[in-house]
Design a protein around this motif. Structure first.
Motif, mmCIF file in Angstrom:
data_model
loop_
_atom_site.group_PDB
_atom_site.id
_atom_site.type_symbol
_atom_site.label_atom_id
_atom_site.label_comp_id
_atom_site.label_asym_id
_atom_site.label_seq_id
_atom_site.Cartn_x
_atom_site.Cartn_y
_atom_site.Cartn_z
ATOM 1 N N THR A 40 0.814 -1.217 0.000
ATOM 2 C CA THR A 40 0.000 0.000 0.000
ATOM 3 C C THR A 40 0.845 1.264 0.000
ATOM 4 O OG1 THR A 40 -0.108 -0.115 2.413
ATOM 5 C CG2 THR A 40 -1.946 -1.091 1.168
ATOM 6 N N ASP A 41 2.101 1.177 0.462
ATOM 7 C CA ASP A 41 2.947 2.354 0.496
ATOM 8 C C ASP A 41 3.610 2.645 -0.853
ATOM 9 O OD1 ASP A 41 4.327 -0.005 0.800
ATOM 10 O OD2 ASP A 41 5.982 0.907 1.916
ATOM 11 N N PHE A 42 3.451 1.761 -1.817
ATOM 12 C CA PHE A 42 4.031 1.950 -3.146
ATOM 13 C C PHE A 42 2.886 2.048 -4.155
ATOM 14 C CE2 PHE A 42 6.510 0.250 -6.863
ATOM 15 C CZ PHE A 42 7.340 1.350 -6.967
ATOM 16 N N PRO A 43 2.474 3.275 -4.514
ATOM 17 C CA PRO A 43 1.234 3.438 -5.299
ATOM 18 C C PRO A 43 1.317 2.936 -6.740
ATOM 19 C CG PRO A 43 2.318 5.544 -4.992
ATOM 20 C CD PRO A 43 3.083 4.544 -4.177
ATOM 21 N N LEU A 44 2.499 2.847 -7.310
ATOM 22 C CA LEU A 44 2.617 2.434 -8.714
ATOM 23 C C LEU A 44 2.823 0.941 -8.902
ATOM 24 C CD1 LEU A 44 4.875 5.322 -10.035
ATOM 25 C CD2 LEU A 44 2.406 5.064 -10.287
ATOM 26 N N ILE A 45 2.703 0.168 -7.834
ATOM 27 C CA ILE A 45 3.002 -1.257 -7.923
ATOM 28 C C ILE A 45 2.051 -1.993 -8.855
ATOM 29 C CG2 ILE A 45 1.638 -1.991 -5.935
ATOM 30 C CD1 ILE A 45 5.108 -3.283 -6.848
ATOM 31 N N GLU A 46 0.796 -1.607 -8.880
ATOM 32 C CA GLU A 46 -0.168 -2.285 -9.753
ATOM 33 C C GLU A 46 0.213 -2.112 -11.218
ATOM 34 O OE1 GLU A 46 -4.982 -2.624 -10.402
ATOM 35 O OE2 GLU A 46 -4.180 -1.086 -9.079
ATOM 36 N N ALA A 47 0.537 -0.882 -11.601
ATOM 37 C CA ALA A 47 0.947 -0.630 -12.985
ATOM 38 C C ALA A 47 2.270 -1.318 -13.295
ATOM 39 C CB ALA A 47 1.067 0.868 -13.232
ATOM 40 N N LEU A 48 3.174 -1.352 -12.329
ATOM 41 C CA LEU A 48 4.471 -2.004 -12.533
ATOM 42 C C LEU A 48 4.311 -3.501 -12.777
ATOM 43 C CD1 LEU A 48 7.559 -1.610 -12.500
ATOM 44 C CD2 LEU A 48 7.469 -2.179 -10.069
ATOM 45 N N VAL A 49 3.441 -4.138 -11.998
ATOM 46 C CA VAL A 49 3.200 -5.579 -12.178
ATOM 47 C C VAL A 49 2.577 -5.845 -13.544
ATOM 48 C CG1 VAL A 49 1.822 -7.531 -11.359
ATOM 49 C CG2 VAL A 49 3.067 -6.112 -9.730
ATOM 50 N N LEU A 50 1.594 -5.041 -13.919
ATOM 51 C CA LEU A 50 0.957 -5.227 -15.229
ATOM 52 C C LEU A 50 1.963 -5.055 -16.360
ATOM 53 C CD1 LEU A 50 -2.447 -3.391 -14.706
ATOM 54 C CD2 LEU A 50 -2.076 -5.847 -14.969
ATOM 55 N N ILE A 51 2.753 -4.007 -16.298
ATOM 56 C CA ILE A 51 3.738 -3.756 -17.346
ATOM 57 C C ILE A 51 4.768 -4.880 -17.392
ATOM 58 C CG2 ILE A 51 5.647 -2.236 -18.017
ATOM 59 C CD1 ILE A 51 3.892 0.110 -16.993
ATOM 60 N N TYR A 52 5.217 -5.320 -16.240
ATOM 61 C CA TYR A 52 6.258 -6.339 -16.193
ATOM 62 C C TYR A 52 5.771 -7.677 -16.738
ATOM 63 C CZ TYR A 52 10.749 -7.967 -14.572
ATOM 64 O OH TYR A 52 12.021 -8.435 -14.537
ATOM 65 N N VAL A 53 4.608 -8.109 -16.295
ATOM 66 C CA VAL A 53 4.113 -9.423 -16.735
ATOM 67 C C VAL A 53 3.717 -9.378 -18.207
ATOM 68 C CG1 VAL A 53 2.362 -11.193 -16.365
ATOM 69 C CG2 VAL A 53 3.435 -10.090 -14.413
ATOM 70 N N TYR A 54 3.037 -8.322 -18.617
ATOM 71 C CA TYR A 54 2.703 -8.217 -20.039
ATOM 72 C C TYR A 54 3.957 -8.024 -20.875
ATOM 73 C CZ TYR A 54 -2.227 -7.875 -18.761
ATOM 74 O OH TYR A 54 -3.485 -8.135 -18.273
ATOM 75 N N GLY A 55 4.965 -7.380 -20.301
ATOM 76 C CA GLY A 55 6.233 -7.224 -21.005
ATOM 77 C C GLY A 55 6.953 -8.537 -21.221
ATOM 78 N N THR A 56 6.754 -9.498 -20.327
ATOM 79 C CA THR A 56 7.343 -10.821 -20.542
ATOM 80 C C THR A 56 6.510 -11.663 -21.503
ATOM 81 O OG1 THR A 56 6.255 -11.707 -18.579
ATOM 82 C CG2 THR A 56 8.503 -10.878 -18.308
ATOM 83 N N ALA A 57 5.248 -11.315 -21.669
ATOM 84 C CA ALA A 57 4.412 -12.054 -22.620
ATOM 85 C C ALA A 57 4.784 -11.704 -24.060
ATOM 86 C CB ALA A 57 2.939 -11.765 -22.368
ATOM 87 N N ILE A 58 5.291 -10.509 -24.280
ATOM 88 C CA ILE A 58 5.646 -10.089 -25.640
ATOM 89 C C ILE A 58 6.752 -10.965 -26.229
ATOM 90 C CG2 ILE A 58 6.624 -8.196 -27.006
ATOM 91 C CD1 ILE A 58 5.033 -6.299 -25.127
ATOM 92 N N PRO A 59 7.897 -11.186 -25.534
ATOM 93 C CA PRO A 59 8.891 -12.089 -26.124
ATOM 94 C C PRO A 59 8.401 -13.528 -26.240
ATOM 95 C CG PRO A 59 9.700 -11.187 -24.044
ATOM 96 C CD PRO A 59 8.395 -10.541 -24.340
ATOM 97 N N PHE A 60 7.496 -13.938 -25.356
ATOM 98 C CA PHE A 60 6.939 -15.287 -25.455
ATOM 99 C C PHE A 60 6.184 -15.452 -26.770
ATOM 100 C CE2 PHE A 60 3.286 -18.114 -24.821
ATOM 101 C CZ PHE A 60 3.949 -19.302 -24.543
ATOM 102 N N TYR A 61 5.321 -14.492 -27.079
ATOM 103 C CA TYR A 61 4.553 -14.591 -28.324
ATOM 104 C C TYR A 61 5.431 -14.370 -29.550
ATOM 105 C CZ TYR A 61 0.253 -15.245 -25.863
ATOM 106 O OH TYR A 61 -0.728 -15.782 -25.078
ATOM 107 N N CYS A 62 6.471 -13.582 -29.409
ATOM 108 C CA CYS A 62 7.423 -13.415 -30.512
ATOM 109 C C CYS A 62 8.116 -14.745 -30.811
ATOM 110 C CB CYS A 62 8.434 -12.329 -30.144
ATOM 111 S SG CYS A 62 9.636 -11.984 -31.420
ATOM 112 N N ALA A 63 8.519 -15.461 -29.760
ATOM 113 C CA ALA A 63 9.155 -16.770 -29.944
ATOM 114 C C ALA A 63 8.178 -17.780 -30.530
ATOM 115 C CB ALA A 63 9.707 -17.271 -28.616
ATOM 116 N N LEU A 64 6.923 -17.743 -30.093
ATOM 117 C CA LEU A 64 5.922 -18.646 -30.668
ATOM 118 C C LEU A 64 5.715 -18.371 -32.154
ATOM 119 C CD1 LEU A 64 3.022 -19.123 -28.085
ATOM 120 C CD2 LEU A 64 4.785 -20.721 -28.763
#
Length: 160
Positions: A40-64
């Protein structure tokens, strides 16, 4: 080679992408909300998690996509070409990128697992790193073997 010989593998590549897409649509937003509740003390954590996980999905789909292209090259009898070597190189780089990103992400996964008392999350993160590393090494070996086969083929074409 017949067009349908790699159909099973093409379907398997497509089916590999569907569960990850479902996770990205249904699980990741909830995970980001949960991380926001924990930190709760880190307000941007939700956006950071979304960006990070979706950012790892991009190379996965590129490899596929590159794996699908490689199967298309095999169907068109272009398996021993520079295009195949390039596809394997991209697969290798995507797998290395996924491994690096999840190694960086593992401490965050550890904190979430400790807060939720769920050690399985750490194992899932480690499995992703291990699987990506194995894929990267396998693609590197195939790339080198394919490049050597192309070099031998071109030498034989020049001598004949």
């Amino acid at each position: 080679m017949k067009r349908g010989t790699t159909l099973f593998l093409k379907v398997a590549v497509i089916l590999l992408g569907l569960p990850i897409l479902a996770l990205c649509i249904f699980f990741v937003p909830g995970m980001a909300d949960y991380a926001a509740e924990i930190f709760t003390d880190f307000p941007l954590i939700e956006a950071l998690v979304l960006i990070y996980v979706y950012g790892t999905a991009i190379p996965f789909y590129c490899a596929l996509y590159q794996a699908y292209q490689l199967l298309t090259f095999i169907d068109k009898n272009k398996a021993f070409s520079d295009l195949s070597v390039k596809a394997l190189r991209i697969i290798k780089r995507c797998a290395v990128l996924i491994s690096i990103l999840y190694v960086i992400f593992l401490p965050f996964i550890y904190i979430i697992a400790e807060a939720d008392d769920a050690p399985g999350l750490i194992l899932i993160g480690m499995f992703i790193v291990f699987a990506s590393t194995v894929i990267a090494v396998f693609a590197a070996v195939l790339q080198r073997l394919l490049q050597e086969a192309i070099n031998i083929k071109s030498e034989n074409d020049l001598t004949v």
